[in-house]
Structures are given as C-alpha cells and as structure tokens.
Design a protein around this motif. Structure first.
Motif, PDB file in Angstrom:
ATOM      1  N   LEU A 106       0.817  -1.213   0.000  1.00  0.00           N
ATOM      2  CA  LEU A 106       0.000   0.000   0.000  1.00  0.00           C
ATOM      3  C   LEU A 106       0.849   1.260   0.000  1.00  0.00           C
ATOM      4  CD1 LEU A 106      -2.748  -1.065   2.586  1.00  0.00           C
ATOM      5  CD2 LEU A 106      -2.952  -0.997   0.096  1.00  0.00           C
ATOM      6  N   GLN A 107       2.080   1.161   0.531  1.00  0.00           N
ATOM      7  CA  GLN A 107       2.950   2.332   0.591  1.00  0.00           C
ATOM      8  C   GLN A 107       3.229   2.886  -0.800  1.00  0.00           C
ATOM      9  OE1 GLN A 107       4.177   3.513   3.487  1.00  0.00           O
ATOM     10  NE2 GLN A 107       4.070   1.825   4.943  1.00  0.00           N
ATOM     11  N   THR A 108       3.744   2.025  -1.672  1.00  0.00           N
ATOM     12  CA  THR A 108       4.085   2.487  -3.011  1.00  0.00           C
ATOM     13  C   THR A 108       2.850   2.683  -3.874  1.00  0.00           C
ATOM     14  OG1 THR A 108       4.614   0.151  -3.455  1.00  0.00           O
ATOM     15  CG2 THR A 108       6.460   1.657  -3.101  1.00  0.00           C
ATOM     16  N   ALA A 109       1.788   1.938  -3.600  1.00  0.00           N
ATOM     17  CA  ALA A 109       0.548   2.137  -4.347  1.00  0.00           C
ATOM     18  C   ALA A 109      -0.043   3.518  -4.061  1.00  0.00           C
ATOM     19  CB  ALA A 109      -0.460   1.043  -3.991  1.00  0.00           C
ATOM     20  N   LEU A 110       0.066   3.969  -2.807  1.00  0.00           N
ATOM     21  CA  LEU A 110      -0.425   5.301  -2.461  1.00  0.00           C
ATOM     22  C   LEU A 110       0.362   6.384  -3.189  1.00  0.00           C
ATOM     23  CD1 LEU A 110      -1.074   5.047   1.402  1.00  0.00           C
ATOM     24  CD2 LEU A 110      -2.757   5.605  -0.350  1.00  0.00           C
ATOM     25  N   PRO A 116       2.098  -0.168  -8.387  1.00  0.00           N
ATOM     26  CA  PRO A 116       3.290   0.625  -8.701  1.00  0.00           C
ATOM     27  C   PRO A 116       4.224  -0.050  -9.684  1.00  0.00           C
ATOM     28  CG  PRO A 116       3.531  -0.446  -6.571  1.00  0.00           C
ATOM     29  CD  PRO A 116       2.133  -0.735  -7.029  1.00  0.00           C
ATOM     30  N   ILE A 117       4.962   0.765 -10.398  1.00  0.00           N
ATOM     31  CA  ILE A 117       6.028   0.238 -11.250  1.00  0.00           C
ATOM     32  C   ILE A 117       7.145  -0.290 -10.352  1.00  0.00           C
ATOM     33  CG2 ILE A 117       5.500   1.696 -13.235  1.00  0.00           C
ATOM     34  CD1 ILE A 117       7.676   3.607 -12.318  1.00  0.00           C
ATOM     35  N   LYS A 118       7.867  -1.274 -10.831  1.00  0.00           N
ATOM     36  CA  LYS A 118       8.898  -1.914 -10.022  1.00  0.00           C
ATOM     37  C   LYS A 118      10.014  -0.953  -9.636  1.00  0.00           C
ATOM     38  CE  LYS A 118       6.972  -5.946  -9.951  1.00  0.00           C
ATOM     39  NZ  LYS A 118       6.399  -6.455  -8.668  1.00  0.00           N
ATOM     40  N   ASP A 119      10.231   0.088 -10.435  1.00  0.00           N
ATOM     41  CA  ASP A 119      11.335   1.007 -10.182  1.00  0.00           C
ATOM     42  C   ASP A 119      11.194   1.768  -8.870  1.00  0.00           C
ATOM     43  OD1 ASP A 119      12.406   0.212 -12.560  1.00  0.00           O
ATOM     44  OD2 ASP A 119      11.697   1.936 -13.691  1.00  0.00           O
ATOM     45  N   ILE A 120       9.993   1.838  -8.310  1.00  0.00           N
ATOM     46  CA  ILE A 120       9.852   2.534  -7.031  1.00  0.00           C
ATOM     47  C   ILE A 120       9.616   1.554  -5.884  1.00  0.00           C
ATOM     48  CG2 ILE A 120       8.999   4.635  -8.124  1.00  0.00           C
ATOM     49  CD1 ILE A 120       6.216   3.932  -7.008  1.00  0.00           C
ATOM     50  N   GLU A 121       9.683   0.264  -6.144  1.00  0.00           N
ATOM     51  CA  GLU A 121       9.501  -0.717  -5.075  1.00  0.00           C
ATOM     52  C   GLU A 121      10.853  -1.086  -4.465  1.00  0.00           C
ATOM     53  OE1 GLU A 121       6.948  -3.931  -6.630  1.00  0.00           O
ATOM     54  OE2 GLU A 121       5.471  -3.065  -5.265  1.00  0.00           O
ATOM     55  N   SER A 122      11.547  -0.075  -3.965  1.00  0.00           N
ATOM     56  CA  SER A 122      12.851  -0.291  -3.346  1.00  0.00           C
ATOM     57  C   SER A 122      12.709  -0.303  -1.833  1.00  0.00           C
ATOM     58  CB  SER A 122      13.807   0.833  -3.755  1.00  0.00           C
ATOM     59  OG  SER A 122      13.402   2.054  -3.157  1.00  0.00           O
ATOM     60  N   VAL A 272      12.975   8.935 -11.032  1.00  0.00           N
ATOM     61  CA  VAL A 272      11.661   8.310 -10.899  1.00  0.00           C
ATOM     62  C   VAL A 272      11.139   8.381  -9.468  1.00  0.00           C
ATOM     63  CG1 VAL A 272      12.618   5.970 -10.592  1.00  0.00           C
ATOM     64  CG2 VAL A 272      10.271   6.272 -11.448  1.00  0.00           C
ATOM     65  N   SER A 273      11.982   8.131  -8.468  1.00  0.00           N
ATOM     66  CA  SER A 273      11.503   8.166  -7.081  1.00  0.00           C
ATOM     67  C   SER A 273      11.049   9.567  -6.691  1.00  0.00           C
ATOM     68  CB  SER A 273      12.602   7.685  -6.124  1.00  0.00           C
ATOM     69  OG  SER A 273      12.880   6.320  -6.321  1.00  0.00           O
ATOM     70  N   GLN A 274      11.867  10.580  -7.049  1.00  0.00           N
ATOM     71  CA  GLN A 274      11.483  11.953  -6.732  1.00  0.00           C
ATOM     72  C   GLN A 274      10.235  12.371  -7.497  1.00  0.00           C
ATOM     73  OE1 GLN A 274      14.523  10.990  -7.603  1.00  0.00           O
ATOM     74  NE2 GLN A 274      16.021  11.726  -6.093  1.00  0.00           N
TER      75      GLN A 274
END
Length: 313
Positions: A106-110, A116-122, A272-274
């Motif tokens: 839910l963190q990255t989905a929010l 979410p794209i995998k690039d932000i699932e760090s 991408v993260s920013q």
C-alpha cells in the motif's frame, strides 16, 4: 570500524541515535540487564545490525521489549523484521500505520496511485511486512517502568496516522516528533517535504507548538529544546510552496506542468523516485488548496487542468 551512529543522551533513561533517521532509545537498568524500547528503526538491515551492536556496547545485557513506530515509512521501520526475529520484541504502532506496516504494498501504491512500477519498489520506499502487536491511541498513557511512560500524540499529515511519542522520565520529558516536523538543517536542504495531507500537516504543526517537553527530536535533523521557531520555519516552507503553486497558475495547467514548475523553481532534478514522491506531495497541495476554495479544476480535451480562483469582492 565506525557505525556512523552518534548516541545523544537526553535524560537519565532517554536518548537517541543521531543519523539519517533519528532513533529514540529508552533504557531501564535492572539487576539482570537493561530493558530497552526503541522509537523507530533504521532503513536497512545493515544499519540495524550496527544499531544493535551499539546497543550491546552501551547497555549491559540489553533486552529489547518493543519497537515503538511513529509511522510506517521504510526509513522508520525498515529494521523491524530483523530486530523482531533477533530479539522476539513486540512492535507497537497506531491503527492506520499498523495496516500499512502489515501490507507495505500500500505504501508504493499510495505514492503511485495504482499498482506501482517496479522502479519505485525499493527498500527506501517499502519495508518488509511486519506484524504489529499493540495498537497505540492518542490519550492513553503507557507505563514502561516506575516513573517512566510514553504518551502517543496523533500528528497526521506527513502520513495517514502518524504519531509523536512523548517519553516522560520522572520530571523530565522528551518528545520524538517523527516527520511531523523537520530539523532546521534538513528543511533548509529539502524545502519540499513529502506530505500525504497538507491541510492536516499544517494543523499538526500548530499542535506541536503546544506540546510541552524538555527536548524535541525530529525524525530527521537536530534536536532542539525550544520548538516554536522550528514550527514557524516548517510552516513557512509549506506556505511558500502553496504560494508557488498559486503563482504558477497564471493560466490553467495540468498536474505534470505544475510539478515541473515546482521542481524547476526548487532546482530538483526529478528521477523516478522523486517524480513519484514529490508528485504525490504536489497532489496533496492541490487537494488542500481545492478544499480551501483557492483553486479549481476543469476537464477539457480529456485533460484535467488546475486554475486559480479569483476571490469575489
């Protein structure tokens, strides 16, 4: 080998490790060792191992009773699973944050607004799933030992159900403010902070102004003994970003055009993260400004554009 963790004592039984994320430590000496409680954990397992080594070095025969999490962002709970498996400690959090800690997708989905794209699932944006053993609620006083207790204080805004943790140690108190406020050195470097709800964040800042403690420890930045000036600096950063968005709306703009304007004016190169984190924050500003009737949206040509509302005389 240096761990990069500097321990700062604040009262007889309360201190914190100063780092990228400040980690609170409550230590109760006993005949057979030291009972410990932590306020948050580091982002990575490697840093958490260093933290545990420092605790073993500083406190005789440490026994970790519980991790008291202010909120569920990975830089505040990333070490939970390691310490829970190592020590058998409990994990405490508020109701809303406990859901996010147990379901971190839910963190990255929010942030992303969907799967979410995998690039932000760090590891910097999503911690490992962690069960929560105790739900903390504002208004309760949780005794830890004789003349030692914690008081959870609701501070939503930076995140959904974030809480400060005020520790009462005899006649002295320390308040761990999490990301309800940023230290002066941090806010000057990162003028735009991640916010889930900008309106609630402003309300929480005013609430922080009325919290009484002998020391205040932000989640990021230096400890202070006087809080009013730091509240004003954080509030100034929020109000300036509001004004920046309104000033940009000389004509209707899409969300991405507004995001580009905010990033450009703050000289932030968006990777991408920013892009996702600051983008999510800009959306929160737009929601709050819209709720206050200061901006409005229109959908034309299958695009949503935001525009400034002209005050009626």
């Amino acid at each position: 080998m240096t761990t990069g963790l500097e321990y700062v004592p604040l009262t007889e039984r309360v201190g914190y490790f100063k780092g990228a994320t400040n980690i609170g430590v409550i230590a109760e000496p006993q005949d057979d060792g030291t009972r410990l409680w932590l306020v948050d954990t580091p982002n990575t397992v490697a840093l958490t191992k260093c933290l545990w080594g420092e605790l073993q070095r500083r406190f005789p025969r440490p026994r970790l009773d519980a991790i008291i999490n202010t909120h569920s962002h990975a830089d505040h709970c990333g070490g939970n699973v390691f310490l829970r498996e190592l020590t058998g400690c409990a994990v405490w959090a508020t109701k809303g944050e406990s859901v996010l800690m147990e379901l971190p997708i839910l963190q990255t989905a929010l942030v992303y607004g969907g799967s979410p794209i995998k690039d932000i699932e760090s590891k910097y944006l999503k911690a490992d799933p962690c069960p929560v053993d105790r739900i903390m609620r504002e208004g309760e006083q949780i005794p830890l030992a004789q003349h030692l207790r914690i008081d959870p204080i609701a501070l939503p805004g930076h995140y959904i159900d974030m809480a400060a943790v005020r520790v009462q140690d005899g006649q002295r108190s320390v308040c761990f403010l999490a990301d309800g406020i940023s230290g002066r050195n941090v806010i000057q470097r990162y003028w735009i902070q991640y916010l889930f709800n900008e309106h609630e964040f402003k309300s929480s800042l005013l609430k922080i102004k009325d919290i009484r403690a002998d020391a205040y420890v932000p989640g990021h930045g230096d400890m202070v003994t006087e809080i009013e000036g730091l509240v004003e600096l954080n509030l100034l950063a929020v109000l300036e970003t509001e004004a920046m968005i309104e000033d940009a709306l000389t004509e209707p703009l899409t969300f991405e055009e507004i995001l580009k304007t905010v990033a450009d004016r703050n000289q932030i190169p968006l990777k991408v993260s920013q892009f996702e984190l600051i983008g999510s924050t800009v959306r929160s500003y737009l929601s709050s400004l819209h709720a206050e009737g200061r901006i409005a949206y229109e959908i034309t040509g299958n695009k949503m554009r935001w525009k400034k509302v002209t005050p009626t005389p």
